[in-house]
Design a protein around this motif. Structure first.
Motif, PDB file in Angstrom:
ATOM      1  N   THR A   1       0.837  -1.343  -0.128  1.00 53.86           N
ATOM      2  CA  THR A   1      -0.068  -0.138  -0.050  1.00 53.86           C
ATOM      3  C   THR A   1       0.948   1.270  -0.139  1.00 53.86           C
ATOM      4  O   THR A   1       0.369   2.154  -0.431  1.00 53.86           O
ATOM      5  N   GLY A   2       2.170   1.154   0.555  1.00 49.21           N
ATOM      6  CA  GLY A   2       3.009   2.047   0.544  1.00 49.21           C
ATOM      7  C   GLY A   2       3.237   2.620  -0.858  1.00 49.21           C
ATOM      8  O   GLY A   2       3.439   3.968  -1.297  1.00 49.21           O
ATOM      9  N   TYR A   3       3.269   1.767  -1.929  1.00 48.57           N
ATOM     10  CA  TYR A   3       3.657   2.153  -3.384  1.00 48.57           C
ATOM     11  C   TYR A   3       2.217   2.504  -3.916  1.00 48.57           C
ATOM     12  O   TYR A   3       2.499   3.328  -5.119  1.00 48.57           O
TER      13      TYR A   3
ATOM     14  N   SER B   1      -0.529   4.256  -2.472  1.00 44.85           N
ATOM     15  CA  SER B   1      -1.033   5.592  -1.890  1.00 44.85           C
ATOM     16  C   SER B   1      -0.895   5.614  -0.385  1.00 44.85           C
ATOM     17  O   SER B   1      -1.283   4.759   0.395  1.00 44.85           O
ATOM     18  N   PRO B   2      -0.490   6.807   0.214  1.00 48.21           N
ATOM     19  CA  PRO B   2      -0.367   7.004   1.657  1.00 48.21           C
ATOM     20  C   PRO B   2      -1.767   6.603   2.517  1.00 48.21           C
ATOM     21  O   PRO B   2      -1.813   6.287   3.305  1.00 48.21           O
TER      22      PRO B   2
ATOM     23  N   VAL C   1      -2.168   3.200   2.865  1.00 48.80           N
ATOM     24  CA  VAL C   1      -1.249   2.809   4.219  1.00 48.80           C
ATOM     25  C   VAL C   1      -2.046   2.911   5.572  1.00 48.80           C
ATOM     26  O   VAL C   1      -2.210   2.222   6.508  1.00 48.80           O
TER      27      VAL C   1
ATOM     28  N   SER D   1       2.077   6.071   8.097  1.00 45.60           N
ATOM     29  CA  SER D   1       1.038   6.766   6.923  1.00 45.60           C
ATOM     30  C   SER D   1       1.660   7.909   6.653  1.00 45.60           C
ATOM     31  O   SER D   1       1.695   8.348   5.485  1.00 45.60           O
TER      32      SER D   1
ATOM     33  N   PRO E   1       5.458   7.440   3.530  1.00 43.61           N
ATOM     34  CA  PRO E   1       5.341   7.752   2.055  1.00 43.61           C
ATOM     35  C   PRO E   1       5.577   9.119   1.248  1.00 43.61           C
ATOM     36  O   PRO E   1       6.070   9.165   0.439  1.00 43.61           O
ATOM     37  N   HIS E   2       5.182   9.825   2.271  1.00 44.81           N
ATOM     38  CA  HIS E   2       5.284  11.503   1.762  1.00 44.81           C
ATOM     39  C   HIS E   2       6.903  11.888   2.088  1.00 44.81           C
ATOM     40  O   HIS E   2       7.102  12.975   1.357  1.00 44.81           O
TER      41      HIS E   2
ATOM     42  N   SER F   1       8.257   5.534   0.097  1.00 47.58           N
ATOM     43  CA  SER F   1       7.694   4.133  -0.289  1.00 47.58           C
ATOM     44  C   SER F   1       8.632   3.180  -0.200  1.00 47.58           C
ATOM     45  O   SER F   1       8.277   2.187   0.228  1.00 47.58           O
ATOM     46  N   HIS F   2      10.004   3.408  -0.839  1.00 47.97           N
ATOM     47  CA  HIS F   2      10.982   2.332  -0.674  1.00 47.97           C
ATOM     48  C   HIS F   2      11.607   2.183   1.065  1.00 47.97           C
ATOM     49  O   HIS F   2      11.769   1.101   1.190  1.00 47.97           O
TER      50      HIS F   2
ATOM     51  N   ALA G   1       8.908  -0.008   2.444  1.00 48.21           N
ATOM     52  CA  ALA G   1       9.155  -1.328   1.839  1.00 48.21           C
ATOM     53  C   ALA G   1      10.474  -1.838   2.632  1.00 48.21           C
ATOM     54  O   ALA G   1      10.241  -2.994   3.053  1.00 48.21           O
TER      55      ALA G   1
END
Length: 286
Positions: free
Chosen positions: A57-59, A61-62, A65, A165, A168-169, A174-175, A178
């Motif tokens: 979900t991180g890839y 959209s936040p 997440v 959440s 990812p911003h 996102s990486h 992960a």
């Protein structure tokens, strides 16, 4: 006539200590109960599954997440009272579920940075709800302090997971998320080492090493963040998650499937605040 029989009862036989128990007693170590060293397959599977869901979900959209973390929070709310053997389990589940929804809404309705600015207010409302639940109990309120402390601890774990959440911003967020989830999931695969006496004391370090290497591999393959930061994220998430499961394992109800899922949710959500702190530290931001 005496009310109690005067027959002498034979004392129950005392089993001799094994050599391992004598050795541990000589060093002042208390042997762990068997349930503390038992392998919990459902806990391991649940931890890996939730980590994979948060990473994917991180890839996307936040906001996704937030929904993944809310799912973990609802699972925790469902099993937390049974894991800890709390009185008034339905009320505690309701408090934790309401707190999960409040925290999720506080993040989803925030349009810009700082993304977690309304989370303290949502957590405060949830804590007030936990106090109201205790006031409205009609069972005489046994074990009031324990029940209150467990409710606050559950809300704190859910709030810690909500911090995922915002990751990812960040740049390469996102990486980074992960990497953290790879370390958490792979680190959980070291849990069976607890059942083996020779590897039990090394289980935490093996989980940290495996989590760090897995996170580093994800950082290299994904092109970010730096391998050093990825390894640090994997190492820390594996350590915190493993420690949470070890703390919850000796509880009497830990073997129940419902409790195992709650333990998996708790160990997956708790490292969230650690990941948030590392990702947003100035020394790692570019």
């Amino acid at each position: 006539m005496p009310l109690v029989s005067e027959e002498k009862q034979e004392p129950s036989p005392v089993l001799p200590l094994t050599r391992r128990e004598r050795r541990e007693a000589a060093h002042g170590r208390v042997p762990l109960p068997r349930r503390a060293t038992a392998v919990r397959p459902l806990t391991i599977a649940g931890t890996v599954a939730l980590a994979a869901l948060i990473a994917l979900t991180g890839y996307a959209s936040p906001r996704f997440v937030v929904l993944a973390v809310a799912l973990g929070g609802l699972v925790l709310a469902w099993g937390w009272p049974w894991l800890l053997g709390l009185p008034s389990p339905r009320g505690t589940t309701g408090v934790l579920a309401a707190g999960t929804l409040l925290l999720a809404a506080a993040v989803l309705l925030t349009p810009d940075d700082p993304w977690l600015r309304w989370m303290p207010a949502a957590l405060a409302v949830a804590v007030i709800g936990a106090f109201l639940h205790q006031l409205l109990r009609r069972d005489g309120r046994p074990r009031l302090t324990e029940s209150m402390a467990a409710s606050i601890a559950g809300l704190a774990i859910i709030a810690a997971g909500t911090a995922y959440s915002a990751v990812p911003h960040a740049l390469d967020g996102s990486h980074a998320l992960a990497c953290a989830m790879a370390g958490l999931g792979v680190g959980a695969l070291a849990d069976p080492l607890i059942a083996v006496h020779r590897t039990r004391q090394w289980a935490l370090f093996i989980a940290m090493l495996a989590g760090g290497l897995a996170a580093m591999a994800v950082a290299v393959l994904g092109g970010g963040p730096s391998p050093a930061l990825g390894a640090l994220l994997g190492l820390l998430t594996a350590a915190v998650s493993h420690a949470a499961r070890r703390v919850l394992a000796p509880l009497p109800a830990a073997a129940h499937p419902r409790s195992q899922l709650a333990s998996a949710a708790a160990s997956s959500l708790l490292p969230g605040v650690v990941v948030f702190t590392v990702v947003f530290l100035p020394i790692f931001s570019r």
